[in-house]
Design an enzyme around this catalytic site. Structure first.
Site, mmCIF file in Angstrom:
data_model
loop_
_atom_site.group_PDB
_atom_site.id
_atom_site.type_symbol
_atom_site.label_atom_id
_atom_site.label_comp_id
_atom_site.label_asym_id
_atom_site.label_seq_id
_atom_site.Cartn_x
_atom_site.Cartn_y
_atom_site.Cartn_z
ATOM 1 N N HIS A 284 -26.760 -29.343 39.237
ATOM 2 C CA HIS A 284 -27.571 -30.482 38.818
ATOM 3 C C HIS A 284 -27.774 -30.506 37.316
ATOM 4 O O HIS A 284 -27.845 -31.574 36.703
ATOM 5 C CB HIS A 284 -28.932 -30.462 39.511
ATOM 6 C CG HIS A 284 -29.828 -31.593 39.072
ATOM 7 N ND1 HIS A 284 -30.727 -31.476 38.035
ATOM 8 C CD2 HIS A 284 -29.925 -32.860 39.499
ATOM 9 C CE1 HIS A 284 -31.346 -32.630 37.854
ATOM 10 N NE2 HIS A 284 -30.883 -33.485 38.729
ATOM 11 N N CYS A 285 -27.858 -29.352 36.679
ATOM 12 C CA CYS A 285 -28.320 -29.303 35.291
ATOM 13 C C CYS A 285 -27.271 -29.724 34.266
ATOM 14 O O CYS A 285 -27.461 -30.688 33.537
ATOM 15 C CB CYS A 285 -28.825 -27.895 34.967
ATOM 16 S SG CYS A 285 -30.343 -27.456 35.840
ATOM 17 N N ILE A 286 -26.153 -28.997 34.184
ATOM 18 C CA ILE A 286 -25.237 -29.172 33.067
ATOM 19 C C ILE A 286 -24.576 -30.553 33.044
ATOM 20 O O ILE A 286 -24.562 -31.214 32.003
ATOM 21 C CB ILE A 286 -24.177 -28.055 33.050
ATOM 22 C CG1 ILE A 286 -24.854 -26.688 33.035
ATOM 23 C CG2 ILE A 286 -23.269 -28.199 31.825
ATOM 24 C CD1 ILE A 286 -25.802 -26.490 31.883
ATOM 25 N N ASP A 289 -28.311 -33.319 33.186
ATOM 26 C CA ASP A 289 -29.464 -33.346 32.288
ATOM 27 C C ASP A 289 -29.176 -33.871 30.882
ATOM 28 O O ASP A 289 -30.002 -34.617 30.332
ATOM 29 C CB ASP A 289 -30.095 -31.954 32.194
ATOM 30 C CG ASP A 289 -30.700 -31.511 33.527
ATOM 31 O OD1 ASP A 289 -30.675 -32.312 34.474
ATOM 32 O OD2 ASP A 289 -31.179 -30.373 33.618
#
Length: 444
Positions: A284-286, A289
């Site tokens: 989900h993050c890299i 975000d």
């Protein structure tokens, strides 16, 4: 506690049907909204130190499973859930469980919207739910990743529709989640927690709360700085991954062993941090975000955040580059990609977890199928896998499969794989993770 100062839930339904759950207790120290990979470990940590914890999630299957001692999150075992239940934890679909909570932490997802910014529908729904139960003295914390300004510009006004004001009447803060699925070295307690409050008193309340759960609390100047810190962390990684991915393409053309160059550069004791090429970025993050920051810059300032835009472009095209390299490898062996049997090893976004969010294995499989290759997969953590709604056959015996397939592509280096044996057995092997260095193995 050390304090440092520096300068899986969708939209909540307004009327959720309870599952016949027990009445929420009169005294609750923490209510967690969103019992996914962020919220459930937070609830576990709080329950482990004796806090009375409840959880709210709109998915009745998750609630029922947790209340019967079963986890749906990699980093939280069934035994963990049973210990939580023994300590008084209960999950609910009815937001009445928020009424008596001293602290409420919102851990709902913020996926990308169609315009490239964060989809705040789950955050807004959760905040409205909290506002309907808000009472003087409560602490409300947003942990969902978002763009700088969300807590002040979106969350605060919705909560203050209750007639209560942030600061004098209730405490409001932002604290970015730093959960790293599968990381057994740095857990919630040992990872410093960044906290930013809307007012000094809000910050003090949030610092005191998280000080019970983590070893180090880092107080940001405000909520915007705490929101930016999360995006800075992930944008830093996104940009540097893009750098080495582009270097991988260039180095292959220049006949340079980039992996060896990274090894050598990594011996410098200052000024360098090693990043390594990959078939794409996942989780989900890299891949997600940094888009929030790019969206905020574009919508508020009217121009592009060029580093992020370029990193997105480079990392998005890596699956296509992997497939092109795979096609070249087959051509060198005298076989066309069309009709070849291709085995994908590891389809999760990181090693030794079942999490498949934004995994580059999906576009790799899609592109192989578009070129009419026969694609199969194996992953010790994934039993069923589909791409664009069509199931991908799963092989059982890995070693037999690598002998039978024309090409094996290592996409994820799970520790369960005997990589030397795979290297010995495969007809053709393309290692996208830089784990098998030998003359007969193609390395990204």
């Amino acid at each position: 506690m050390q304090v440092e100062q520096t300068g899986a839930l969708g939209e909540l339904e307004e009327e959720s049907e309870p599952l016949g759950e027990a009445e929420p207790p009169d005294r609750v120290e923490l209510a967690v909204i969103g019992l996914g990979y962020v919220g459930l470990p937070l609830a576990r940590e709080a329950a482990s130190i004796g806090l009375r914890v409840v959880g709210l999630d709109r998915d009745p299957r998750i609630v029922e499973a947790l209340n019967t001692g079963h986890s749906h999150v990699d980093d939280v075992s069934d035994e963990d859930v049973r210990r939580m239940r023994a300590a008084g934890f209960a999950a609910y679909t009815d937001d009445a469980c928020l009424a008596c909570a001293q602290s409420v932490v919102i851990c709902v997802p913020t996926p990308l919207s169609e315009d490239g910014g964060p989809d705040l529908s789950a955050v807004k729904a959760a905040v409205r739910t909290v506002a309907g139960r808000l009472r003087p003295g409560q602490l409300v914390v947003l942990e969902s990743t978002t763009y700088p300004g969300t807590t002040e510009e979106v969350v605060r006004p919705l909560l203050e529709e209750s007639g209560l004001r942030a600061g004098p009447d209730f405490a409001l803060a932002f604290s970015p989640e730093r959960i790293d699925p599968g990381n057994t070295t740095h857990g919630l307690r040992t990872t410093p927690k960044v906290v930013g409050g809307c007012t000094p008193s809000c910050a003090a309340r949030a610092v005191a709360f998280y000080g019970k759960l983590v070893d180090t609390v880092v107080q940001a100047k405000g909520t915007r700085e705490a929101e930016m810190a999360k995006l800075l962390e992930n944008t830093y990684r996104h940009v540097n991954i893009a750098l080495v991915n582009e270097l991988a393409v260039i180095s292959h053309e220049l006949h340079v062993d980039l992996w060896d160059a990274i090894r050598c550069a990594g011996t410098k004791p200052f000024g360098f941090q090693a990043f390594r090429p990959s078939p794409g970025v996942g989780g989900h993050c890299i891949p997600i975000d940094p888009n929030y920051l790019s969206y905020k810059v574009r919508s508020s300032l009217g121009y592009e955040f060029r580093f992020v835009e370029l990193a997105q472009e480079i990392n998005r095209r890596m699956p296509e580059y992997v497939v092109r390299r795979a096609q070249d490898l087959l051509n060198t062996a005298g076989r066309p990609l069309r009709g070849s049997r291709v085995l994908l090893l590891g389809v999760t976004y990181k090693p030794d977890v079942a999490d498949q969010r934004e995994s580059p294995a999906v576009p790799v499989a899609r592109l192989l199928r578009e070129r009419e290759a026969e694609v199969s997969f194996h992953d010790p953590h994934v039993r069923l896998w589909s791409v664009d709604g069509a199931g991908v056959p799963r092989v059982g015996d890995v070693m037999a499969a690598v002998r039978e397939h024309d090409l094996t592509i290592l996409l994820q280096d799970h520790t369960a794989y005997d990589l030397p044996a795979i290297g010995d057995t495969a007809r053709l092997l393309f290692d996208t993770r830089g784990r098998i260095f030998r003359p007969d193995v193609e390395v990204l």
